[in-house]
Scaffold this motif. Structure first.
Motif, PDB file in Angstrom:
ATOM      1  N   SER A  14       0.783  -1.143   0.134  1.00 39.80           N
ATOM      2  CA  SER A  14       0.108   0.162   0.018  1.00 39.80           C
ATOM      3  C   SER A  14       0.993   1.411  -0.070  1.00 39.80           C
ATOM      4  N   TYR A  15       0.284   2.452  -0.343  1.00 40.39           N
ATOM      5  CA  TYR A  15       1.042   3.770  -0.270  1.00 40.39           C
ATOM      6  C   TYR A  15       0.569   4.514   0.765  1.00 40.39           C
ATOM      7  N   TYR A  16       1.547   5.689   1.421  1.00 44.63           N
ATOM      8  CA  TYR A  16       0.863   6.379   2.324  1.00 44.63           C
ATOM      9  C   TYR A  16       1.525   7.685   1.891  1.00 44.63           C
ATOM     10  N   THR A  17       0.644   8.526   1.651  1.00 48.06           N
ATOM     11  CA  THR A  17       1.173   9.989   1.207  1.00 48.06           C
ATOM     12  C   THR A  17       1.111  10.969   2.577  1.00 48.06           C
ATOM     13  N   GLY A  18       2.112  11.724   2.679  1.00 46.17           N
ATOM     14  CA  GLY A  18       2.083  12.719   3.660  1.00 46.17           C
ATOM     15  C   GLY A  18       2.882  13.811   3.245  1.00 46.17           C
ATOM     16  N   SER A  19       3.034  14.983   4.149  1.00 43.48           N
ATOM     17  CA  SER A  19       3.905  15.968   3.900  1.00 43.48           C
ATOM     18  C   SER A  19       4.649  16.392   5.364  1.00 43.48           C
ATOM     19  N   THR A  20       5.507  17.026   5.044  1.00 47.60           N
ATOM     20  CA  THR A  20       6.446  17.372   6.457  1.00 47.60           C
ATOM     21  C   THR A  20       7.317  18.541   6.008  1.00 47.60           C
ATOM     22  N   LYS A  21       7.947  19.104   7.187  1.00 48.43           N
ATOM     23  CA  LYS A  21       8.930  20.069   6.874  1.00 48.43           C
ATOM     24  C   LYS A  21      10.446  19.371   6.953  1.00 48.43           C
ATOM     25  N   GLU A  22      10.686  18.500   7.604  1.00 45.34           N
ATOM     26  CA  GLU A  22      12.037  17.744   7.549  1.00 45.34           C
ATOM     27  C   GLU A  22      11.805  16.508   7.155  1.00 45.34           C
ATOM     28  N   LEU A  23      12.182  16.285   5.830  1.00 44.10           N
ATOM     29  CA  LEU A  23      11.946  14.770   5.051  1.00 44.10           C
ATOM     30  C   LEU A  23      12.732  13.699   5.960  1.00 44.10           C
ATOM     31  N   GLU A  24      14.004  13.772   6.305  1.00 44.31           N
ATOM     32  CA  GLU A  24      14.680  12.750   6.685  1.00 44.31           C
ATOM     33  C   GLU A  24      14.373  12.384   8.211  1.00 44.31           C
ATOM     34  N   LEU A  25      13.921  13.440   9.032  1.00 37.65           N
ATOM     35  CA  LEU A  25      13.267  13.177  10.472  1.00 37.65           C
ATOM     36  C   LEU A  25      12.128  12.488  10.248  1.00 37.65           C
ATOM     37  N   ARG A  26      11.183  12.875   9.255  1.00 38.63           N
ATOM     38  CA  ARG A  26       9.872  12.077   9.324  1.00 38.63           C
ATOM     39  C   ARG A  26      10.042  10.629   8.837  1.00 38.63           C
ATOM     40  N   LEU A  27      10.910  10.414   7.854  1.00 37.69           N
ATOM     41  CA  LEU A  27      11.352   8.942   7.374  1.00 37.69           C
ATOM     42  C   LEU A  27      11.677   8.200   8.600  1.00 37.69           C
TER      43      LEU A  27
END
Length: 160
Positions: A14-27
């Motif tokens: 499945s796919y999860y779509t999100g948004s964030t200010k800091e991509l590496e931290l969120r991953l």
């Protein structure tokens, strides 16, 4: 402040779509099970797509847009096939057949046989309807207003 839209592929496909200010931290948060409930239950996750924006609100807007897309449309975005996006905006029943066959996933041909179309029936000639004379309506008496007579007169006028 910049922002990112991202798409993760979960362990179940499945796919999860999100948004964030800091991509590496969120991953890292997603991988540690500290992300959304969807990804927490489907670890590990893999980053398959992202877009960078100059402002976080633009990334959030794009996230909401992409979240509403079909799986096939997200796959066209992930696969860098922008020419397919307009076609995938249509209802799946409106996809051209040759386009569906060109997609990565094979689309099985429907096994439903053609329905038989009955021959159009020709109506039998019918006898002409007997003519019924219209009832005569007396003219209203001059100087009086007779609603019933006026209504009948209007009906007779509309019939003509």
């Amino acid at each position: 402040m910049k922002g990112f839209l991202y798409i993760l592929e979960c362990s179940d496909g499945s796919y999860y779509t999100g948004s964030t200010k800091e991509l590496e931290l969120r991953l890292a948060q997603h991988q540690a099970g500290e992300g959304a409930n969807h990804t927490k239950k489907r670890l590990p996750v893999k980053l398959v797509y992202y877009e960078e924006f100059s402002r976080i609100d633009e990334a959030f807007y794009r996230e909401k847009q992409v979240q509403g897309w079909s799986r096939k449309k997200k796959e066209a975005l992930i696969g860098n096939r922008p020419e397919d996006l307009p076609l995938l905006s249509k209802n799946h029943t409106q996809y051209p057949k040759d386009f569906m066959i060109s997609m990565k996933d094979e689309v099985p041909e429907p096994s439903v046989s053609e329905p038989s179309v009955p021959e159009p029936s020709v109506p039998e000639p019918s006898a002409p309807e007997p003519s019924v004379p219209e009832p005569s309506v007396p003219e209203p008496v001059e100087g009086t207003t007779n609603k019933i007579q006026n209504n009948l007169k209007e009906l007779r006028y509309e019939k003509q």
